[in-house]
Design a protein around this motif. Structure first.
Motif, mmCIF file in Angstrom:
data_model
loop_
_atom_site.group_PDB
_atom_site.id
_atom_site.type_symbol
_atom_site.label_atom_id
_atom_site.label_comp_id
_atom_site.label_asym_id
_atom_site.label_seq_id
_atom_site.Cartn_x
_atom_site.Cartn_y
_atom_site.Cartn_z
ATOM 1 N N SER A 169 15.181 6.875 2.915
ATOM 2 C CA SER A 169 14.799 5.517 2.520
ATOM 3 C C SER A 169 16.028 4.797 1.982
ATOM 4 O O SER A 169 15.918 3.717 1.438
ATOM 5 C CB SER A 169 13.678 5.558 1.475
ATOM 6 N N PHE A 192 14.367 -5.167 4.476
ATOM 7 C CA PHE A 192 13.794 -6.501 4.347
ATOM 8 C C PHE A 192 14.892 -7.526 4.093
ATOM 9 O O PHE A 192 15.834 -7.275 3.342
ATOM 10 C CB PHE A 192 12.784 -6.542 3.190
ATOM 11 N N LEU A 226 11.229 -7.924 8.076
ATOM 12 C CA LEU A 226 11.674 -6.536 8.210
ATOM 13 C C LEU A 226 12.569 -6.474 9.443
ATOM 14 O O LEU A 226 12.130 -6.766 10.551
ATOM 15 C CB LEU A 226 10.473 -5.594 8.372
ATOM 16 N N CYS A 257 13.128 -3.244 -1.606
ATOM 17 C CA CYS A 257 11.994 -2.445 -1.132
ATOM 18 C C CYS A 257 12.416 -1.731 0.151
ATOM 19 O O CYS A 257 12.301 -2.282 1.239
ATOM 20 C CB CYS A 257 10.786 -3.327 -0.860
ATOM 21 N N ASP A 258 12.916 -0.525 0.003
ATOM 22 C CA ASP A 258 13.431 0.206 1.158
ATOM 23 C C ASP A 258 12.319 0.856 1.957
ATOM 24 O O ASP A 258 11.525 1.623 1.417
ATOM 25 C CB ASP A 258 14.400 1.296 0.698
ATOM 26 N N PRO A 259 12.271 0.591 3.261
ATOM 27 C CA PRO A 259 11.333 1.308 4.114
ATOM 28 C C PRO A 259 11.812 2.741 4.292
ATOM 29 O O PRO A 259 12.975 3.055 4.062
ATOM 30 C CB PRO A 259 11.380 0.547 5.435
ATOM 31 N N GLU A 260 10.913 3.626 4.718
ATOM 32 C CA GLU A 260 11.295 5.010 5.005
ATOM 33 C C GLU A 260 11.460 5.168 6.501
ATOM 34 O O GLU A 260 10.606 4.765 7.278
ATOM 35 C CB GLU A 260 10.237 5.989 4.496
ATOM 36 N N VAL A 290 9.334 4.141 11.438
ATOM 37 C CA VAL A 290 9.575 3.366 10.221
ATOM 38 C C VAL A 290 8.247 3.143 9.518
ATOM 39 O O VAL A 290 7.268 2.739 10.149
ATOM 40 C CB VAL A 290 10.210 1.988 10.543
ATOM 41 N N ALA A 349 6.924 0.900 6.251
ATOM 42 C CA ALA A 349 7.322 -0.110 5.275
ATOM 43 C C ALA A 349 6.077 -0.736 4.665
ATOM 44 O O ALA A 349 5.075 -0.938 5.351
ATOM 45 C CB ALA A 349 8.178 -1.186 5.941
ATOM 46 N N ASP A 350 6.156 -1.027 3.384
ATOM 47 C CA ASP A 350 5.067 -1.698 2.670
ATOM 48 C C ASP A 350 5.541 -3.095 2.325
ATOM 49 O O ASP A 350 6.581 -3.252 1.689
ATOM 50 C CB ASP A 350 4.723 -0.956 1.374
ATOM 51 N N TRP A 351 4.775 -4.103 2.761
ATOM 52 C CA TRP A 351 5.168 -5.469 2.462
ATOM 53 C C TRP A 351 4.389 -5.987 1.270
ATOM 54 O O TRP A 351 3.171 -5.839 1.181
ATOM 55 C CB TRP A 351 4.938 -6.402 3.641
ATOM 56 N N CYS A 359 8.721 -4.948 -5.086
ATOM 57 C CA CYS A 359 8.598 -3.498 -4.878
ATOM 58 C C CYS A 359 7.706 -2.821 -5.902
ATOM 59 O O CYS A 359 7.247 -1.719 -5.673
ATOM 60 C CB CYS A 359 9.970 -2.853 -4.982
#
Length: 184
Positions: free
Chosen positions: A39, A55, A60, A87-90, A100, A102-104, A108
């Motif tokens: 991440s 982001f 994204l 807010c890093d996506p995994e 990928v 990701a939570d939007w 964060c």
């Protein structure tokens, strides 16, 4: 006349072997040592290419590099909602398939995410399949089939285990609740 039974047995055997092959190739059961996850920063594929997702004000965004020291691709928007750069996506990769999660949300920290984003690319990294779901607090883990042709995104909560599946041949299907809270 012995040809018919031999032919029938041959067809049945070939069908069984093909079914087992497809089932095993599609079953998401990798070993943890085969999957790389991060991440933070770019993730490197088996062939040396690197991918980064984050982001920005555009949403994204994905960028990839064909080799260390080579130029990075132009940013490709995977989801259009601008997000917090912190807010890093995994990212996870198996063989040359990249997944990928990701939570939007507007930030964060604090409230649960508003949208869960899943994206998958296999091959040249120019084409991505994306899927977003509102009112779900993000995917928790990914699993890859040993062939890399299937990726499963999962999360567990009070309703049970929810699964979103991606296959190379058809893209995303689901989400489905695969186990209720009492079924584990």
């Amino acid at each position: 006349m012995r040809r018919k039974p031999v032919l029938v047995v041959g067809v049945v055997t070939a069908t069984f072997v093909a079914g087992v092959w497809v089932g095993c190739a599609e079953w998401p059961a990798e070993t943890p040592s085969q999957v790389r996850r991060t991440s933070e920063g770019p993730i490197e594929l088996d062939d040396g290419r690197r991918v980064t997702v984050g982001f920005t004000e555009q949403g994204l965004v994905e960028r990839h590099q064909s080799a260390h020291g080579g130029p990075w691709s132009k940013p490709k928007v995977l989801h259009p909602a601008p997000g917090d750069a912190e807010c890093d996506p995994e990212l996870a990769t198996y063989d040359n398939t990249v997944a990928v999660m990701a939570d939007w949300d507007r930030g964060c920290y604090g409230d649960p995410a508003e949208i869960a984003i899943a994206a998958v690319s296999d091959g040249d990294l120019h084409d991505w399949d994306t899927h977003s779901i509102e009112n779900i607090d993000g995917w928790e883990w990914t699993r890859f089939s040993w062939s890399g042709y299937r990726v499963v995104f999962r999360k567990g909560d009070a309703d049970g285990t929810t699964e979103l599946s991606w296959r190379q041949s058809i893209g995303f299907t689901g989400p489905d609740i695969i186990a209720g809270p009492d079924e584990g």
